[in-house]
Design an enzyme around this catalytic site. Structure first.
Site, short mmCIF file in Angstrom:
data_model
loop_
_atom_site.label_atom_id
_atom_site.label_comp_id
_atom_site.label_asym_id
_atom_site.label_seq_id
_atom_site.Cartn_x
_atom_site.Cartn_y
_atom_site.Cartn_z
N LYS A 1 -4.41 -21.90 32.64
CA LYS A 1 -3.26 -21.32 33.34
C LYS A 1 -3.06 -19.89 32.91
O LYS A 1 -3.17 -19.57 31.73
CB LYS A 1 -2.02 -22.16 32.94
CG LYS A 1 -0.72 -21.69 33.51
CD LYS A 1 -0.34 -22.48 34.75
CE LYS A 1 0.81 -21.86 35.51
NZ LYS A 1 0.41 -20.65 36.26
N LYS B 1 -0.02 -19.02 23.96
CA LYS B 1 1.34 -19.26 24.49
C LYS B 1 1.51 -20.73 24.82
O LYS B 1 2.53 -21.34 24.48
CB LYS B 1 1.57 -18.45 25.77
CG LYS B 1 1.72 -16.97 25.55
CD LYS B 1 2.11 -16.27 26.85
CE LYS B 1 1.69 -14.82 26.81
NZ LYS B 1 2.16 -14.02 27.92
N LYS C 1 -6.81 -16.00 32.60
CA LYS C 1 -6.24 -14.75 33.11
C LYS C 1 -7.15 -14.16 34.17
O LYS C 1 -8.36 -14.35 34.12
CB LYS C 1 -6.08 -13.72 31.98
CG LYS C 1 -5.09 -12.63 32.29
CD LYS C 1 -3.68 -13.18 32.22
CE LYS C 1 -2.63 -12.14 32.19
NZ LYS C 1 -1.41 -12.67 31.56
N ASN D 1 8.93 -6.24 36.17
CA ASN D 1 9.62 -7.53 36.28
C ASN D 1 10.34 -7.88 34.97
O ASN D 1 11.54 -8.19 34.97
CB ASN D 1 8.61 -8.63 36.65
CG ASN D 1 9.21 -10.03 36.55
OD1 ASN D 1 9.33 -10.59 35.48
ND2 ASN D 1 9.63 -10.58 37.68
N SER E 1 6.58 -21.52 34.84
CA SER E 1 5.44 -21.82 35.73
C SER E 1 5.05 -23.29 35.58
O SER E 1 4.74 -23.96 36.56
CB SER E 1 4.23 -20.95 35.36
OG SER E 1 4.29 -19.72 36.02
N1 GLU Z 1 1.53 -13.62 33.52
C1 GLU Z 1 2.48 -14.33 32.73
C2 GLU Z 1 2.07 -14.30 31.26
O1 GLU Z 1 1.37 -13.41 30.82
C3 GLU Z 1 2.76 -15.73 33.25
C4 GLU Z 1 1.58 -16.63 33.42
C5 GLU Z 1 1.90 -17.92 34.15
O2 GLU Z 1 3.02 -18.09 34.60
O3 GLU Z 1 0.98 -18.75 34.27
O4 GLU Z 1 2.51 -15.08 30.47
#
Ligand code: GLU
Length: 429
Positions: free
Chosen positions: A85, A109, A121, A236, A363
């Site tokens: 993800k 994360k 990513k 954002n 998410s």
């Molecule tokens: N792009 C965001 C991050 O760096 C969210 C990624 C997501 O929601 O999967 O954490």
């Protein structure tokens, strides 16, 4: 010793060189985290790079009839825990190493907030401000066609990141549904509400930062109400954060975009700046008395929130940072060396992999709602986000205190542990 044409020792040799490569510096911290947890070298070998990394070429028909070919990437770091993800960024400086590092950070994360995912990513090398609305649509759809074989609701689930938004997610969802010939809302998150998006997702990163910031401020004994806050970046994360901080009674004394920063020791008029901000988060060009981004980071403030891009706080400027708490809303804003300097100086760092995990947390909630076809209220999502991040913050603090390590290494240790356990159970290492 290397010498310059004049015969004097070259500055390059004399000056200490800091590692600004986000991939190799992340690898060094991963190695240390695994060592501290007692994992083998083989585990490090597995985690130091993504399991899969594809580079794609995306031809796009431009409005004037010509064709431009863009380069895109998708990195899938590790899927031992579950599907991978992570977001997709549109930025002219996107590189392969950056996307790889960002995929590793997503794994961390997911581990820190305990989601059933690994990290991924994506990125496209593009300046989206140069493209028309329809060109952006064609590029977004082209990217999905190029990566469609390796993504899916149970494989790899994209989301927004730098300069991508719910409209782009909607085009990508539509393209994916056409290819698969069935509706598949769980393929991507960060969608508009009417297409299966979740309450709170739009503001989730900033909400998450606000929650961990409140916990950090409590720990240091600084009341958020009345605290001076500086925020770098007005996209954002940065713009919503400015609003939430302002609403919480903090004094936002500095904000910035790529062109520069605005400073007012009495607090900026955030509502008016939000109104003036364009869709790319640019606002400072409307003002005359701007400061540089470097000056902004070094302002006398209680709380500093980098919410822009990587390598903003380095060994070079870390000694000049005056904030007591550094909360990283951006990915990778502070180098490993700067982390050590700031920790020694007593600055409490809430690292990116913890502070910015609110986005992927909501998410995940969005994906769960898509899978069950039943949608939650804003209050429900907020309550779950709050619980998740408060728990994650205290887990990282506990790790830092019991193991005597800085907050970044502690976060890496918490983040990598679940993935390493899953790898072991699966018998990969
Ligand atoms: N792009 C965001 C991050 O760096 C969210 C990624 C997501 O929601 O999967 O954490």
């Amino acid at each position: 010793m290397q010498t310059s044409p004049s015969g004097a020792p070259s500055e390059e040799r004399l000056e200490h060189k800091e590692n600004l490569n986000v991939l190799t510096s992340t690898q060094a911290i991963i190695r240390e985290a695994l060592e501290k947890l007692g994992y083998s070298e083989a585990m490090y070998e597995l985690f130091k790079e993504p399991l899969r990394m594809i580079t794609v070429r995306i031809p796009v028909r431009m409005d004037d009839g010509s064709v431009r070919v863009f380069t895109g990437y998708r990195a899938q770091h590790n899927d031992a825990v579950g599907p991978t993800k992570g977001g997709i960024r549109f930025h002219p400086d996107v590189t392969e190493d950056e996307v790889k590092a960002l995929s590793i950070w997503m794994s961390l994360k997911a581990g820190i907030v305990d989601l059933p995912y690994g990290g991924a990513k994506g990125g496209i090398v593009v300046n989206p401000a140069e493209l028309s609305f329809r060109e952006l649509e064609r590029l977004s759809r082209g990217y999905v066609r190029a990566i469609s074989q390796i993504v899916g609701p149970n494989k790899d689930i994209p989301a927004p990141d730098v300069a991508t938004n719910s409209q782009i997610m909607a085009w990508m969802l539509d393209e994916y549904s056409r290819i698969r010939e069935h509706d598949s809302p769980g393929f991507i998150t960060g969608k508009p509400l009417v297409l299966g998006g979740s309450q709170v997702r739009e503001t989730a990163t900033a909400r998450g930062v606000t929650i961990v910031l409140r916990e950090a401020a409590r720990k240091v004994g600084i009341p958020v109400e009345g605290a001076r806050v500086v925020i770098q970046g007005f996209g954002n994360a940065g713009s919503y954060l400015a609003k939430f901080m302002h609403d919480a009674g903090a004094k936002v004394i500095g904000i910035s975009d790529v062109y520069g920063g605005l400073y007012d020791e009495n607090g900026l008029d955030i509502d008016s700046l939000l109104e003036k901000r364009d869709s790319f988060g640019m606002v400072t060009r409307l003002f005359k008395n701007t400061i540089t981004n470097q000056e902004l980071l070094e302002l006398d403030t209680d709380i500093l929130i980098p919410a822009a891009v990587e390598n903003q706080i380095t060994a070079h400027n870390a000694p000049n940072i005056k904030a007591k708490i550094l909360v990283e809303a951006a990915n990778g804003p502070t180098t490993w060396e700067a982390t050590q300097i700031l920790t020694e100086r007593g600055v409490l760092i809430v690292p990116d992999v913890l502070a910015s995990a609110g986005g992927v947390t909501v998410s995940y909630f969005e994906w769960v709602q898509n899978n069950q076809g039943y949608y939650w209220t804003e209050e429900e999502v907020m309550q779950k986000l709050e619980q998740t991040l408060v728990k994650a913050f205290h887990n990282v603090v506990r790790m830092a205190e019991t193991r005597g390590v800085n907050m970044r290494l502690a976060a890496y240790m918490v983040g990598v542990r679940k993935m390493a356990e899953a790898v072991r159970y699966r018998g990969w290492v």
